[in-house]
Design a protein around this motif. Structure first.
Motif, PDB file in Angstrom:
ATOM      1  N   ALA A  59       0.832  -1.216   0.000  1.00 27.27           N
ATOM      2  CA  ALA A  59       0.000   0.000   0.000  1.00 27.27           C
ATOM      3  C   ALA A  59       0.862   1.260   0.000  1.00 27.27           C
ATOM      4  O   ALA A  59       0.502   2.258  -0.625  1.00 27.27           O
ATOM      5  N   LYS A  60       2.001   1.212   0.658  1.00 26.98           N
ATOM      6  CA  LYS A  60       2.894   2.372   0.673  1.00 26.98           C
ATOM      7  C   LYS A  60       3.497   2.601  -0.712  1.00 26.98           C
ATOM      8  O   LYS A  60       3.569   3.735  -1.189  1.00 26.98           O
ATOM      9  N   VAL A  61       3.919   1.534  -1.353  1.00 20.81           N
ATOM     10  CA  VAL A  61       4.471   1.641  -2.708  1.00 20.81           C
ATOM     11  C   VAL A  61       3.393   2.160  -3.655  1.00 20.81           C
ATOM     12  O   VAL A  61       3.629   3.093  -4.437  1.00 20.81           O
ATOM     13  N   TYR A  62       2.203   1.589  -3.579  1.00 17.18           N
ATOM     14  CA  TYR A  62       1.094   2.040  -4.427  1.00 17.18           C
ATOM     15  C   TYR A  62       0.789   3.520  -4.169  1.00 17.18           C
ATOM     16  O   TYR A  62       0.548   4.278  -5.104  1.00 17.18           O
ATOM     17  N   GLY A  63       0.799   3.930  -2.917  1.00 17.47           N
ATOM     18  CA  GLY A  63       0.535   5.324  -2.577  1.00 17.47           C
ATOM     19  C   GLY A  63       1.536   6.259  -3.231  1.00 17.47           C
ATOM     20  O   GLY A  63       1.174   7.329  -3.733  1.00 17.47           O
ATOM     21  N   ILE A  64       2.788   5.863  -3.250  1.00 14.40           N
ATOM     22  CA  ILE A  64       3.829   6.677  -3.884  1.00 14.40           C
ATOM     23  C   ILE A  64       3.629   6.708  -5.393  1.00 14.40           C
ATOM     24  O   ILE A  64       3.658   7.767  -6.022  1.00 14.40           O
ATOM     25  N   VAL A  65       3.410   5.543  -5.986  1.00 15.82           N
ATOM     26  CA  VAL A  65       3.245   5.455  -7.442  1.00 15.82           C
ATOM     27  C   VAL A  65       2.022   6.251  -7.901  1.00 15.82           C
ATOM     28  O   VAL A  65       2.062   6.946  -8.918  1.00 15.82           O
ATOM     29  N   SER A  66       0.940   6.177  -7.145  1.00 17.34           N
ATOM     30  CA  SER A  66      -0.285   6.874  -7.558  1.00 17.34           C
ATOM     31  C   SER A  66      -0.240   8.366  -7.229  1.00 17.34           C
ATOM     32  O   SER A  66      -0.958   9.154  -7.851  1.00 17.34           O
ATOM     33  N   PHE A  67       0.607   8.780  -6.305  1.00 14.96           N
ATOM     34  CA  PHE A  67       0.678  10.187  -5.926  1.00 14.96           C
ATOM     35  C   PHE A  67       1.521  11.006  -6.900  1.00 14.96           C
ATOM     36  O   PHE A  67       1.128  12.086  -7.321  1.00 14.96           O
ATOM     37  N   TYR A  68       2.679  10.507  -7.255  1.00 20.41           N
ATOM     38  CA  TYR A  68       3.598  11.266  -8.108  1.00 20.41           C
ATOM     39  C   TYR A  68       3.269  11.069  -9.586  1.00 20.41           C
ATOM     40  O   TYR A  68       3.188   9.944 -10.070  1.00 20.41           O
ATOM     41  N   SER A  69       3.127  12.183 -10.296  1.00 19.01           N
ATOM     42  CA  SER A  69       2.700  12.125 -11.696  1.00 19.01           C
ATOM     43  C   SER A  69       3.749  11.518 -12.623  1.00 19.01           C
ATOM     44  O   SER A  69       3.416  11.087 -13.726  1.00 19.01           O
TER      45      SER A  69
END
Length: 110
Positions: A59-69
């Motif tokens: 979930a942390k990795v996904y959060g980073i990937v989905s946050f940064y354009s």
């Protein structure tokens, strides 16, 4: 990790990239940059391997990937095209350019 659908070769590449950053969780963004540079995008399966290797939640990795354009979870073309749709561009005919790209047979990502 039985649900991962990527080849063992790709998994080993991801592991090597993680190792090059000392498998440190604090290097997750650098790892993701390197992995995306290698594969072109970061699908869920790749994110799972990165999370496992860095010992952080998926979930942390996904959060980073989905946050940064600058990260993408879908493969992109070799030459991405952006069409300005701001007011000034729209007045000058951007809608016609967009319409041309949306003709049948073209795939448009917004």
């Amino acid at each position: 990790m039985a649900n991962i659908k990527i080849s063992e070769d790709k998994i080993n590449v991801i592991k090597d990239i993680c190792k090059s950053f000392g498998n440190r969780a604090g290097e997750v963004i650098n790892v993701l940059h390197q992995v995306q540079g290698r594969f072109g995008y970061l699908p869920a399966e790749v994110q799972e391997v990165v999370a496992h290797e860095l010992n952080i939640p998926v979930a942390k990795v996904y959060g980073i990937v989905s946050f940064y354009s600058f990260f993408t979870m879908e493969p992109k073309g070799e030459h991405p095209i952006d069409i300005c749709l701001g007011t000034a561009c729209y007045v000058r005919g951007a809608e016609k350019v967009l319409d041309a790209f949306q003709r049948p047979g073209r795939q448009v990502h917004r």
